[in-house]
Design an enzyme around this catalytic site. Structure first.
Site, PDB file in Angstrom:
ATOM      1  N   LYS A   1      76.720  55.371  42.853  1.00  0.00           N
ATOM      2  CA  LYS A   1      76.325  54.074  43.432  1.00  0.00           C
ATOM      3  C   LYS A   1      75.838  53.114  42.347  1.00  0.00           C
ATOM      4  CE  LYS A   1      73.137  55.715  46.245  1.00  0.00           C
ATOM      5  NZ  LYS A   1      73.156  57.169  45.930  1.00  0.00           N
TER       6      LYS A   1
ATOM      7  N   ARG B   1      68.001  53.789  53.548  1.00  0.00           N
ATOM      8  CA  ARG B   1      68.201  55.239  53.488  1.00  0.00           C
ATOM      9  C   ARG B   1      67.775  55.894  54.796  1.00  0.00           C
ATOM     10  NH1 ARG B   1      67.659  55.667  47.406  1.00  0.00           N
ATOM     11  NH2 ARG B   1      68.150  57.801  46.835  1.00  0.00           N
TER      12      ARG B   1
ATOM     13  N   ARG C   1      66.364  62.297  34.100  1.00  0.00           N
ATOM     14  CA  ARG C   1      65.334  62.026  35.114  1.00  0.00           C
ATOM     15  C   ARG C   1      64.738  63.330  35.637  1.00  0.00           C
ATOM     16  NH1 ARG C   1      68.005  57.861  39.314  1.00  0.00           N
ATOM     17  NH2 ARG C   1      66.906  59.233  40.732  1.00  0.00           N
TER      18      ARG C   1
ATOM     19  N   ARG D   1      66.794  66.544  47.407  1.00  0.00           N
ATOM     20  CA  ARG D   1      67.333  65.189  47.638  1.00  0.00           C
ATOM     21  C   ARG D   1      68.625  65.245  48.454  1.00  0.00           C
ATOM     22  NH1 ARG D   1      67.904  63.097  41.803  1.00  0.00           N
ATOM     23  NH2 ARG D   1      68.467  61.084  42.706  1.00  0.00           N
TER      24      ARG D   1
ATOM     25  N   ARG E   1      73.484  64.121  33.891  1.00  0.00           N
ATOM     26  CA  ARG E   1      73.239  62.667  33.937  1.00  0.00           C
ATOM     27  C   ARG E   1      72.116  62.260  32.972  1.00  0.00           C
ATOM     28  NH1 ARG E   1      72.389  59.209  39.439  1.00  0.00           N
ATOM     29  NH2 ARG E   1      70.333  60.154  39.619  1.00  0.00           N
TER      30      ARG E   1
HETATM   31  P1  AMP Z   1      67.480  56.701  43.522  1.00  0.00           P
HETATM   32  O1  AMP Z   1      67.292  56.206  42.136  1.00  0.00           O
HETATM   33  O2  AMP Z   1      68.126  55.702  44.438  1.00  0.00           O
HETATM   34  O3  AMP Z   1      68.148  58.051  43.565  1.00  0.00           O
HETATM   35  O4  AMP Z   1      66.007  56.917  44.117  1.00  0.00           O
HETATM   36  C1  AMP Z   1      65.088  57.803  43.505  1.00  0.00           C
HETATM   37  C2  AMP Z   1      63.977  58.139  44.481  1.00  0.00           C
HETATM   38  O5  AMP Z   1      63.278  56.938  44.867  1.00  0.00           O
HETATM   39  C3  AMP Z   1      64.429  58.757  45.802  1.00  0.00           C
HETATM   40  O6  AMP Z   1      64.654  60.157  45.693  1.00  0.00           O
HETATM   41  C4  AMP Z   1      63.253  58.404  46.701  1.00  0.00           C
HETATM   42  O7  AMP Z   1      62.134  59.244  46.432  1.00  0.00           O
HETATM   43  C5  AMP Z   1      62.895  57.015  46.240  1.00  0.00           C
HETATM   44  N1  AMP Z   1      63.643  55.985  46.993  1.00  0.00           N
HETATM   45  C6  AMP Z   1      64.585  55.134  46.506  1.00  0.00           C
HETATM   46  N2  AMP Z   1      65.055  54.336  47.459  1.00  0.00           N
HETATM   47  C7  AMP Z   1      64.402  54.677  48.600  1.00  0.00           C
HETATM   48  C8  AMP Z   1      64.469  54.236  49.943  1.00  0.00           C
HETATM   49  N3  AMP Z   1      65.317  53.277  50.328  1.00  0.00           N
HETATM   50  N4  AMP Z   1      63.639  54.817  50.842  1.00  0.00           N
HETATM   51  C9  AMP Z   1      62.779  55.778  50.478  1.00  0.00           C
HETATM   52  N5  AMP Z   1      62.686  56.266  49.243  1.00  0.00           N
HETATM   53  C10 AMP Z   1      63.488  55.726  48.289  1.00  0.00           C
END
Ligand code: AMP
Length: 232
Positions: free
Chosen positions: A16, A91, A162, A173, A129
């Site tokens: 994404k 989400r 990360r 996740r 990654r």
């Molecule tokens: P990402 O970088 O999009 O994979 O997000 C990393 C982490 O941030 C996720 O595993 C969640 O803990 C938190 N996070 C990101 N976006 C959201 C969202 N829309 N709702 C809730 N938690 C989020």
């Protein structure tokens, strides 16, 4: 004229973020990544960061209320007037409803693209990654290595793996994705604005598909709008 909301749906590691950057360049819509905003808050040690940290580290979702608030504030900025790309939001069904409530009465034209990849491939991808902590650019040691080895091609910052890309957190996740986020596919399908993209195809092919999907959906909307404008 409604704004375009490009929503990139898909599990962690589906690509994404990488695709969002390319579409951002082409359509000139800002890319809004809730993950990046939350990580920035954690880095700064802000009140939001302090609340969000443990959820991110455990691979859980940050509570809706916290994320909704930062998204609403960001979408109110001037650069979002024509449209925006949401990478990682919504989400949950609640977040999807909240987004529509910010822009009621047809102010939003949603294009929800679901990038689908099998879990086994995602686990392998996330293990390799590497992310730039400064500009957020994403590399993969197997499929998309940085030219500079351990440094970002864009800004030369040292790349990091990360913490939430570790195997146990990735598994959590993915569970969260399947149980809480995946129902959004049905949510947007019912609204007639869902497009499935095979995320296992080469990056360039996925990008062309996405670009075509967004362009066509804008064209369709323009056709619907034109007779109305002509009738005014
Ligand atoms: P990402 O970088 O999009 O994979 O997000 C990393 C982490 O941030 C996720 O595993 C969640 O803990 C938190 N996070 C990101 N976006 C959201 C969202 N829309 N709702 C809730 N938690 C989020």
């Amino acid at each position: 004229m409604p704004k375009t909301a490009v929503i990139l749906l898909g599990p962690p590691g589906a690509g994404k973020g990488t695709q969002a950057r390319r579409i951002e360049e082409f359509f000139r819509f800002p890319r809004i990544s809730t993950g990046d905003m939350l990580r920035e808050a954690v880095r700064k040690g802000s009140a939001l960061g302090k609340k969000a940290r443990r959820y991110i580290e455990d691979g859980d979702l940050v509570p809706d209320g916290l994320v909704d608030a930062i998204v609403k504030a960001r979408l109110g900025r001037k650069d979002c007037q024509r449209g925006f790309i949401l990478d990682g939001y919504p989400r949950t069904i609640h977040q999807a409803e909240y987004l529509e409530a910010i822009f009621p009465n047809g102010q939003l034209r949603i294009v929800a693209a679901g990038i689908q990849v099998r879990d086994t491939i995602l686990v392998a991808r996330l293990a390799g990654r590497w992310t730039c902590s400064k500009c957020g650019r994403i590399f993969n040691s197997a499929s998309n290595p940085s030219r500079g080895g351990k440094r970002c091609d864009e800004c030369n910052t040292i790349l990091v793996h990360r913490l939430d890309d570790s195997l146990s957190v990735v598994q959590e996740r993915l569970q969260v994705y399947h149980h809480v986020t995946k129902p959004l596919i049905q949510y947007y399908r019912k609204r007639g604005c869902y497009f499935r993209i095979n995320g296992e195809r080469p990056m360039d092919e996925i990008y062309e598909k996405l670009k075509g999907t967004i362009t066509r959906s804008q064209g369709r909307a323009a056709q619907v709008e034109r007779p109305l404008e002509a009738g005014v």
